[in-house]
Design an enzyme around this catalytic site. Structure first.
Site, PDB file in Angstrom:
ATOM      1  N   HIS A  16       0.835  -1.202   0.000  1.00 29.39           N
ATOM      2  CA  HIS A  16       0.000   0.000   0.000  1.00 29.39           C
ATOM      3  C   HIS A  16       0.874   1.257   0.000  1.00 29.39           C
ATOM      4  O   HIS A  16       0.809   2.088   0.908  1.00 29.39           O
ATOM      5  CB  HIS A  16      -0.908  -0.018   1.236  1.00 29.39           C
ATOM      6  CG  HIS A  16      -2.332   0.353   0.955  1.00 29.39           C
ATOM      7  ND1 HIS A  16      -3.182  -0.454   0.233  1.00 29.39           N
ATOM      8  CD2 HIS A  16      -3.066   1.441   1.307  1.00 29.39           C
ATOM      9  CE1 HIS A  16      -4.370   0.100   0.158  1.00 29.39           C
ATOM     10  NE2 HIS A  16      -4.324   1.268   0.796  1.00 29.39           N
ATOM     11  N   ASP A  72      -3.148   7.242  -1.947  1.00 27.02           N
ATOM     12  CA  ASP A  72      -4.399   6.834  -2.602  1.00 27.02           C
ATOM     13  C   ASP A  72      -4.025   6.281  -3.971  1.00 27.02           C
ATOM     14  O   ASP A  72      -2.935   6.524  -4.484  1.00 27.02           O
ATOM     15  CB  ASP A  72      -5.360   8.026  -2.741  1.00 27.02           C
ATOM     16  CG  ASP A  72      -6.811   7.590  -2.925  1.00 27.02           C
ATOM     17  OD1 ASP A  72      -7.062   6.367  -3.049  1.00 27.02           O
ATOM     18  OD2 ASP A  72      -7.696   8.467  -2.942  1.00 27.02           O
ATOM     19  N   GLY A 128      -5.185   0.449  -5.267  1.00 24.14           N
ATOM     20  CA  GLY A 128      -5.878  -0.604  -5.995  1.00 24.14           C
ATOM     21  C   GLY A 128      -5.800  -0.412  -7.494  1.00 24.14           C
ATOM     22  O   GLY A 128      -5.521  -1.356  -8.245  1.00 24.14           O
ATOM     23  N   ALA A 155      -2.272  -1.293  -8.534  1.00 22.48           N
ATOM     24  CA  ALA A 155      -1.994  -2.727  -8.443  1.00 22.48           C
ATOM     25  C   ALA A 155      -2.573  -3.475  -9.637  1.00 22.48           C
ATOM     26  O   ALA A 155      -1.923  -4.355 -10.213  1.00 22.48           O
ATOM     27  CB  ALA A 155      -2.556  -3.289  -7.139  1.00 22.48           C
ATOM     28  N   ARG A 156      -3.796  -3.127 -10.017  1.00 21.73           N
ATOM     29  CA  ARG A 156      -4.420  -3.794 -11.168  1.00 21.73           C
ATOM     30  C   ARG A 156      -3.729  -3.423 -12.473  1.00 21.73           C
ATOM     31  O   ARG A 156      -3.596  -4.257 -13.376  1.00 21.73           O
ATOM     32  CB  ARG A 156      -5.920  -3.466 -11.194  1.00 21.73           C
ATOM     33  CG  ARG A 156      -6.673  -4.092 -10.020  1.00 21.73           C
ATOM     34  CD  ARG A 156      -8.165  -3.830 -10.066  1.00 21.73           C
ATOM     35  NE  ARG A 156      -8.534  -2.465  -9.758  1.00 21.73           N
ATOM     36  CZ  ARG A 156      -8.759  -1.981  -8.529  1.00 21.73           C
ATOM     37  NH1 ARG A 156      -8.610  -2.768  -7.468  1.00 21.73           N
ATOM     38  NH2 ARG A 156      -9.117  -0.717  -8.349  1.00 21.73           N
TER      39      ARG A 156
END
Length: 261
Positions: free
Chosen positions: A184, A188, A191, A194-195
């Protein structure tokens, strides 16, 4: 390979669970008829559904009209998705490494974060909370983020140099996704990033067709399972149990069976 953080601990178990025909399914992928020299249908799918996982109120049909046909919507409706679309285009044209991931985060974070934190690792503690305020995950301590990301990108460099069958590529792409989101590293956009990195790694190893995979849509359609499988590793970063990651890792091959529009 002397991997430091992207663990191969579940590789044998993973390979034993995979469906047959992954290479054939991958090679059958084609770009969508809606794509043009200036518009990518599958990058739109990725950007919309990765954003929807994070709670953005955007619909694919509306975004296609905006991006392909130039139909105007309120800026707040499209700007974060436009930023993510730009990050995917950047990834298509640049190698996967730390410098370029930071630039991709700067691009996708233009309307998520103050400019001082775009492409910059966090210096604060971070945790993930449920809607009712319950802490469900505590990320890597801020003083460890730089060193963990250094190990992360050293592992990626090793993996990019290693010849692999498609099944092994899918394993490491998923593990990269999972390790990144558990560190993390940003304030912000973790996610979304990461994708993107997951698909970026697939494209580096397997070629252009990887960008046609509807991975983000698959995760969105099964987003409760997606989050449950991420949570399964544990509450705090030092105590994560990657031996529990198999259900998460086995999600990615499902995108090969996703319907093509």
């Amino acid at each position: 390979m002397d991997l430091k953080i992207i663990t191969p601990v579940l590789l044998d178990a993973y390979l034993g669970e995979l469906p047959s025909g992954m290479r054939q399914a991958f090679e059958s992928l084609e770009d969508a008829a809606l794509s043009t020299p200036n518009f990518s249908f599958y990058i739109s799918v990725a950007s919309v559904f990765s954003s929807k996982i994070e709670g953005e109120a955007i619909e694919l049909d509306s975004y296609i009209k905006h991006k392909r046909e130039g139909i105007a919507f309120q800026p707040d409706y499209t700007k974060k998705i436009d930023d993510l679309y730009g990050a995917y285009l950047f990834a298509q044209d640049n190698p996967l490494n730390e410098k370029n991931v930071k630039e991709a985060h700067r691009l996708l974070g233009r309307h998520l974060l103050a400019s001082a934190w775009q492409g910059k690792y966090r210096k604060q503690n971070r945790y993930v909370a449920t809607d009712d305020g319950r802490i469900e995950y505590v990320a890597a301590p801020p003083q460890q983020v730089e060193s963990e990301m250094s190990r992360f990108f050293e592992d990626i460099a090793l993996l990019l140099d290693k010849p692999m069958e498609i099944e092994e590529v899918f394993y490491y792409a998923s593990m990269i996704h999972l390790v990144f989101v558990k560190i993390h590293p940003w304030n912000d956009g973790n996610g979304r990033c990461a994708r993107l990195i997951e698909k970026w790694f697939l494209a580096e190893k397997l070629g252009q067709k990887a960008w046609y995979l509807q991975i983000e849509k698959m995760y969105y359609l099964h987003h409760q399972t997606y989050y449950n499988n991420i949570r399964a590793l544990g509450l705090e970063y030092p105590d994560l149990k990657y031996e529990k990651a198999l259900p998460f890792l086995l999600m990615l091959p499902n995108c090969l069976n996703a319907p093509v529009r």
